[in-house]
Design an enzyme around this catalytic site. Structure first.
Site, short mmCIF file in Angstrom:
data_model
loop_
_atom_site.label_atom_id
_atom_site.label_comp_id
_atom_site.label_asym_id
_atom_site.label_seq_id
_atom_site.Cartn_x
_atom_site.Cartn_y
_atom_site.Cartn_z
N ARG A 204 0.84 -1.20 0.00
CA ARG A 204 0.00 0.00 0.00
C ARG A 204 0.88 1.26 0.00
O ARG A 204 0.56 2.24 -0.65
CB ARG A 204 -0.96 0.01 1.21
CG ARG A 204 -1.68 1.33 1.38
CD ARG A 204 -2.89 1.30 2.31
NE ARG A 204 -2.77 0.43 3.44
CZ ARG A 204 -2.00 0.65 4.52
NH1 ARG A 204 -1.28 1.74 4.61
NH2 ARG A 204 -1.96 -0.22 5.50
N ASP B 75 -7.74 18.96 -14.70
CA ASP B 75 -8.10 17.62 -15.10
C ASP B 75 -7.71 17.47 -16.57
O ASP B 75 -8.33 18.07 -17.45
CB ASP B 75 -9.61 17.39 -14.89
CG ASP B 75 -10.02 15.95 -15.18
OD1 ASP B 75 -9.37 15.30 -16.01
OD2 ASP B 75 -11.02 15.49 -14.58
N TYR C 227 -16.99 17.46 -15.29
CA TYR C 227 -17.44 16.06 -15.28
C TYR C 227 -18.39 15.89 -14.08
O TYR C 227 -18.07 16.32 -12.97
CB TYR C 227 -16.22 15.14 -15.18
CG TYR C 227 -16.57 13.73 -14.80
CD1 TYR C 227 -17.41 12.97 -15.60
CD2 TYR C 227 -16.08 13.16 -13.63
CE1 TYR C 227 -17.75 11.68 -15.25
CE2 TYR C 227 -16.41 11.86 -13.28
CZ TYR C 227 -17.26 11.13 -14.09
OH TYR C 227 -17.60 9.85 -13.73
#
Ligand code: PLP
Length: 382
Positions: free
Chosen positions: A49, A173, A101
């Protein structure tokens, strides 16, 4: 040796041949844990992780392509966005595009809103609107360019100059453009966010997300959150995105070529009311896009005459364009934002026109794509 070019970095950055075996494709590292020579003495990997060799290769490769110092990979684009939003505190305010979005809007409005982070949608193509939306608590301006689904173009440099003069950060983005077509950090953006699910992966077979940035302090905070909150991608997903990156440049060239031909055909079609494609001179952001992007991308949106009924007919009638959500892969997709990708913003200021259709133009033979769309428009209007 000068810095290698984009295509060279896309194939080699972060992934030299495996030193143990010479394997040209470094092995996908599935191990969740890594041997230590003594307590705390290891080779940079302890637990998957926290860090994993395949994820690290992906993070290094995308950071290189975006021209940034640090890359961080996540389990999805929204997980990457969520990780970035964790750097805010209750009371802070975000300005986001009024045609962002839908999932980004939902995350900021409905997940972070109740936690005390307020937001204002604004038309970021206008500095006056950006200024009108500004509050003393504004810490982040969220830019999407081109936007999903209207393909609006925001001048990244202009927004960054304005936001920085008031002490806020700018995130872009870059999912629709990809680093091959546009490098937001080079125009002053602070962070780039990606849904790797789209063009970076490129084959509709992996969900993932990434952040890229330069600032070491912010990178440290994000790296802490990445490990502490744990929304990391698995090694196989990282491998699939890495493999996608190797062909990004050639795929994007063909996406741009095919989308331009589709936009031209639609713009001259009697059943079409208007077309949104940044490559068309009629697009209000065409000049900014021409300056800021290497090409105009593979997404085309258009409004059919006859509103919702006609749009639903067209979306049903194509044969090569598959009716499906998502975008950015080799195959062409058609979708109806009002009830599909942007259903979550119905009734909000981000609601989309019920006559709007969004195309993700793939890399199939262009004559086939044009014939498919023309046939669908004809059947829908007859
Ligand atoms: N940003 C944009 C522009 C998108 O289109 C999407 C998904 O469609 C996302 C972010 C979210 O990415 P993901 O679906 O990988 O969580």
């Amino acid at each position: 040796m000068p810095e290698p070019g984009f295509e060279t970095r896309a194939i080699h950055a972060g992934q030299p041949p495996d030193p143990a075996t010479g394997a040209v494709v470094p092995p996908v590292s599935f191990s969740t844990t890594f041997a230590q020579e003594a307590v705390g003495r290891h080779r940079g990997f302890e637990y998957a992780r926290s860090a994993n060799p395949t994820r690290q290769a992906l993070e290094t490769c995308l950071a290189s392509l975006e021209g940034g110092a640090h890359g961080l990979a996540y389990a999805s684009g929204l997980a990457a966005e969520d990780a970035l939003l964790r750097t805010l505190s209750p009371g802070h305010h975000v300005i986001l595009p009024n045609d962002a979005y839908g999932g980004t809007f939902r995350l900021i409005d409905r997940v972070w809103g109740p936690l005390g982070v307020s937001s204002t949608p604004a038309d970021l193509t206008s500095t006056a609107e950006l200024e009108a939306a500004w509050r003393a608590e504004t810490r982040l301006v969220w830019v999407e360019t081109p936007t999903n689904p209207l393909l609006s173009i925001v001048d990244i440099g202009a927004v960054a100059a304005f936001a920085h003069s008031r002490g806020a950060l700018v995130v872009v983005d870059n999912t629709f453009a990809t680093p091959y077509l546009q490098r937001p950090l080079s125009y002053g953006a602070d962070v780039v966010v990606h849904s790797a699910t789209k063009y970076l992966g490129g084959h509709s077979d992996v969900v993932g997300g990434l952040l890229v940035l330069d600032d070491p302090e912010l990178a440290n905070r994000l790296s802490f959150f990445q490990n502490a909150a744990g929304a990391v991608p698995g090694p196989m997903d990282c491998y699939l995105v890495l493999r996608g990156l190797k062909t990004l440049a050639v795929r994007m060239d063909r996406h741009c070529h095919n989308a331009a031909a589709v936009a031209d055909m639609l713009a001259g079609h009697p059943a079409v009311e208007r077309v949104r494609y940044p490559g068309l001179r009629s697009h209000p952001g065409h000049d900014v896009a021409a300056r800021q992007m290497r090409g105009f991308g593979g997404m085309v949106s258009f409004v059919v005459r006859g509103g919702e009924k006609a749009a639903l007919e067209v979306a049903r009638a194509t044969e090569i364009f598959t009716l499906a959500e998502s975008l950015g892969a080799v195959e062409s997709l058609i979708e109806y934002p009002h009830r599909m990708t942007h259903a979550s913003v119905a009734g909000s200021p981000l609601q989309v026109d019920p006559g709007l259709i969004r195309l993700s133009v793939g890399i199939e033979t262009i004559e086939d794509l044009l014939a498919d769309l023309a046939g669908a428009l004809e059947r829908a209007s007859s």
